[in-house]
Design a protein around this motif. Sequence first.
Motif, mmCIF file in Angstrom:
data_model
loop_
_atom_site.group_PDB
_atom_site.id
_atom_site.type_symbol
_atom_site.label_atom_id
_atom_site.label_comp_id
_atom_site.label_asym_id
_atom_site.label_seq_id
_atom_site.Cartn_x
_atom_site.Cartn_y
_atom_site.Cartn_z
ATOM 1 N N GLY A 1 -41.562 -54.934 24.378
ATOM 2 C CA GLY A 1 -42.715 -54.252 24.908
ATOM 3 C C GLY A 1 -43.926 -54.432 24.011
ATOM 4 O O GLY A 1 -43.841 -55.010 22.930
ATOM 5 N N PRO A 2 -45.099 -53.928 24.429
ATOM 6 C CA PRO A 2 -46.318 -54.085 23.637
ATOM 7 C C PRO A 2 -46.361 -53.117 22.460
ATOM 8 O O PRO A 2 -45.667 -52.099 22.441
ATOM 9 C CB PRO A 2 -47.424 -53.771 24.647
ATOM 10 C CG PRO A 2 -46.785 -52.828 25.607
ATOM 11 C CD PRO A 2 -45.351 -53.243 25.716
ATOM 12 N N TRP B 1 -42.190 -49.044 19.245
ATOM 13 C CA TRP B 1 -42.150 -50.408 19.775
ATOM 14 C C TRP B 1 -40.775 -51.038 19.577
ATOM 15 O O TRP B 1 -40.201 -51.610 20.509
ATOM 16 C CB TRP B 1 -43.205 -51.259 19.071
ATOM 17 C CG TRP B 1 -43.040 -52.729 19.315
ATOM 18 C CD1 TRP B 1 -43.382 -53.420 20.435
ATOM 19 C CD2 TRP B 1 -42.464 -53.691 18.426
ATOM 20 N NE1 TRP B 1 -43.061 -54.756 20.307
ATOM 21 C CE2 TRP B 1 -42.492 -54.942 19.069
ATOM 22 C CE3 TRP B 1 -41.924 -53.613 17.142
ATOM 23 C CZ2 TRP B 1 -42.002 -56.103 18.473
ATOM 24 C CZ3 TRP B 1 -41.439 -54.772 16.545
ATOM 25 C CH2 TRP B 1 -41.485 -56.005 17.202
ATOM 26 N N ARG C 1 -51.023 -57.428 27.567
ATOM 27 C CA ARG C 1 -50.723 -56.928 26.221
ATOM 28 C C ARG C 1 -50.709 -55.411 26.130
ATOM 29 O O ARG C 1 -50.357 -54.867 25.079
ATOM 30 C CB ARG C 1 -51.760 -57.467 25.222
ATOM 31 C CG ARG C 1 -51.721 -58.968 25.027
ATOM 32 C CD ARG C 1 -52.594 -59.363 23.856
ATOM 33 N NE ARG C 1 -52.559 -60.790 23.614
ATOM 34 C CZ ARG C 1 -53.055 -61.380 22.523
ATOM 35 N NH1 ARG C 1 -53.619 -60.635 21.582
ATOM 36 N NH2 ARG C 1 -53.003 -62.684 22.376
ATOM 37 N N GLU D 1 -42.738 -46.804 28.334
ATOM 38 C CA GLU D 1 -43.549 -47.375 27.258
ATOM 39 C C GLU D 1 -45.007 -46.950 27.370
ATOM 40 O O GLU D 1 -45.733 -46.882 26.366
ATOM 41 C CB GLU D 1 -43.431 -48.897 27.246
ATOM 42 C CG GLU D 1 -44.013 -49.600 28.443
ATOM 43 C CD GLU D 1 -43.784 -51.106 28.398
ATOM 44 O OE1 GLU D 1 -42.989 -51.545 27.538
ATOM 45 O OE2 GLU D 1 -44.386 -51.830 29.217
ATOM 46 N N ALA E 1 -49.384 -53.202 28.706
ATOM 47 C CA ALA E 1 -48.490 -52.598 29.708
ATOM 48 C C ALA E 1 -49.254 -52.099 30.926
ATOM 49 O O ALA E 1 -48.889 -51.085 31.525
ATOM 50 C CB ALA E 1 -47.683 -51.455 29.085
ATOM 51 N N GLY F 1 -41.240 -49.196 32.390
ATOM 52 C CA GLY F 1 -42.675 -49.370 32.191
ATOM 53 C C GLY F 1 -43.376 -48.029 32.040
ATOM 54 O O GLY F 1 -44.310 -47.886 31.226
ATOM 55 N N ARG G 1 -43.086 -59.398 23.378
ATOM 56 C CA ARG G 1 -43.471 -58.330 24.307
ATOM 57 C C ARG G 1 -42.447 -58.213 25.430
ATOM 58 O O ARG G 1 -42.129 -57.103 25.876
ATOM 59 C CB ARG G 1 -44.859 -58.595 24.893
ATOM 60 C CG ARG G 1 -45.991 -58.468 23.889
ATOM 61 C CD ARG G 1 -47.335 -58.256 24.599
ATOM 62 N NE ARG G 1 -47.580 -59.253 25.641
ATOM 63 C CZ ARG G 1 -48.159 -60.409 25.453
ATOM 64 N NH1 ARG G 1 -48.550 -60.764 24.226
ATOM 65 N NH2 ARG G 1 -48.364 -61.257 26.459
ATOM 66 N N ARG H 1 -40.009 -54.828 33.737
ATOM 67 C CA ARG H 1 -40.813 -54.435 32.586
ATOM 68 C C ARG H 1 -41.125 -55.636 31.703
ATOM 69 O O ARG H 1 -42.263 -55.804 31.231
ATOM 70 C CB ARG H 1 -40.047 -53.374 31.791
ATOM 71 C CG ARG H 1 -40.867 -52.558 30.811
ATOM 72 C CD ARG H 1 -41.035 -53.225 29.472
ATOM 73 N NE ARG H 1 -39.759 -53.605 28.905
ATOM 74 C CZ ARG H 1 -39.614 -54.588 28.021
ATOM 75 N NH1 ARG H 1 -40.640 -55.304 27.625
ATOM 76 N NH2 ARG H 1 -38.411 -54.878 27.541
ATOM 77 N N SER I 1 -48.069 -58.288 19.009
ATOM 78 C CA SER I 1 -48.812 -58.125 20.255
ATOM 79 C C SER I 1 -49.192 -59.462 20.865
ATOM 80 O O SER I 1 -49.273 -59.595 22.086
ATOM 81 C CB SER I 1 -50.066 -57.292 19.997
ATOM 82 O OG SER I 1 -50.783 -57.095 21.189
ATOM 83 N N ASP J 1 -44.869 -57.062 30.876
ATOM 84 C CA ASP J 1 -45.374 -57.106 29.508
ATOM 85 C C ASP J 1 -45.694 -58.520 29.058
ATOM 86 O O ASP J 1 -46.508 -58.721 28.157
ATOM 87 C CB ASP J 1 -44.349 -56.473 28.555
ATOM 88 C CG ASP J 1 -44.279 -54.966 28.720
ATOM 89 O OD1 ASP J 1 -45.254 -54.394 29.232
ATOM 90 O OD2 ASP J 1 -43.249 -54.369 28.342
ATOM 91 N N ASP K 1 -45.257 -53.268 35.532
ATOM 92 C CA ASP K 1 -44.920 -52.156 34.639
ATOM 93 C C ASP K 1 -44.956 -50.828 35.372
ATOM 94 O O ASP K 1 -44.201 -49.906 35.044
ATOM 95 C CB ASP K 1 -45.888 -52.114 33.452
ATOM 96 C CG ASP K 1 -45.607 -53.195 32.434
ATOM 97 O OD1 ASP K 1 -44.430 -53.359 32.065
ATOM 98 O OD2 ASP K 1 -46.546 -53.885 32.009
#
Length: 537
Positions: A81-82, A94, A225, A241, A227, A238, A77, A217, A71, A221, A232
């Motif tokens: 992604g987060p 994730w 942290r 997630e 989204a 976005g 990220r 996205r 994270s 991100d 997003d």
Amino acid sequence: MTTSSSTVPGKRFGTELAGTGALLRLALRRDRMMIPVWAIALGGLVASGASTLEKVYTTAAQRADAARSMSGNGSLRALYGPVFGDSPGALTAWRFGGFGCVLAAVMSLLIVVRHTRDEEETGRQELLSSAMVGRRASLTSALLAALIANTAVAAIITAGLGRSTGDTAGSAALGLTVGAIGMLFAALAAIMAQLTESARLAKGLTGAALGAAFLLRAAGDTATRDASSVLDHLTPLGWAENVRPYAGERWWLLPLIGAAALAQGAVAYVLAGRRDIGMSFVPPRPGPADGRITTAYGLAWRLQRGGVLGWALGFALAGLLFGRMADGTAALVGDNARTREIIQRMGGQSGLTDAFLATMVGMLGMLAALYATSSVLRLHGEETGGRAEPVLAASVGRVRWAAGHVVIAFGGAALIMAIGGLALAAGHGRDTGPLLGAALVQLPAIWTLSGLALLLFGALPRLAPGALGVVALCLALGWVGPALNLPTAVLDVSPFGHLPKLPGAGMTWTPVLVLTALAAALVGAGAGALRRRDVVG
């Protein structure tokens, strides 16, 4: 006064869907290998994620530490992604959820374009339409085929993860999200198939939209942290997630994705009813003035220059991103021996940072193989589309015609790998020589797979598209094989498994020279087979 049935909207729409069932059965028969392979491979990849990550992070404390590290790493990220939780399911969402959505989108656009614009481009749709087939039947059958494929993917993910995690709600949320994103891009591909003149352009524009969605996205991100960035909210990836499987699911986002897919599908239906078969809303570009293209190589470059430039830009961005991530690898892995082992199996037994860089170079190489193989298979599209015959009817021989595309494929692969290596060095801030050399060492394996594509095109043209399946297998072995602890003998099925793991490892010339010789032999055999066989009309 009676009303003609042709003026009743419901009956008229029903007439325009006539033959949908027959076309759907035909599409499923033609894709009887493609759809099951995609569904099992994609669904199985995501479904196996939880058990794989449980072997990497064996305790709750390790998972919590990993989640905090991931994270806090902006580059990670941007790529994945987060992280919204530290359970095996949340880490699976994730690690595999974003890429699962991207792969579902690619599968869907291939299915839809194959059964819409590609059918028109090859002339098969005109033959089918001479029977009792409605104007919108082919579009409907294509979307239904994509729906079946995405439903299968969602079911495999839901069942597999539900069994391994015990969380039915989280598993269903992840499976439905992947399937919904697939259908959203299926509808977008349907629009592009109506707007454009060729299947290749429809795929390219849909793929470009997918790439733009991924970059939006990633940018969002990187900034936050959780989204929550505006960026997003502007991209369907976005939205995906933010469904947050295994971390307090936001079910209301799934109808939003579905509504966007339905809206795009409605646009495609309107467009389909307002054009003739074979026509497009975007007029084709006129050809060059007489005399501007005088060689087969010039024609190949004109046809493929857009693809080369697009891949080069993508490799530049990917190299910069991967280079930035390299320095944080050691801190991210920490003392986790299993993760360290996986990265080292993918990238060699040198230092962890060099092993990570070697892994990223290998991934760029496998992606470049997709470009090069697709570039060689442009020959297949030109032949089946009837565009090769006018060229070959002139003074251009078959081998010289094919050589133009092969040179672009092989040279283009060298160009994008060099750009990727230079960008990787720039992102990491180290000397360019080692990383540029590591990138160029991938070329013999790339050329070997491209040579196989040419051999299939020359000897068994109906099986030529299967060359992309071979590349996909190599990509899967390189991406997932080390994490699943597959035997070395299995990993060595891919030509990339024989290359030296640079930077960091010692340079060994034997596999490089052997693969280069094999690539040359495959190209020679493919050219010879093409010279002997008939041209498909």
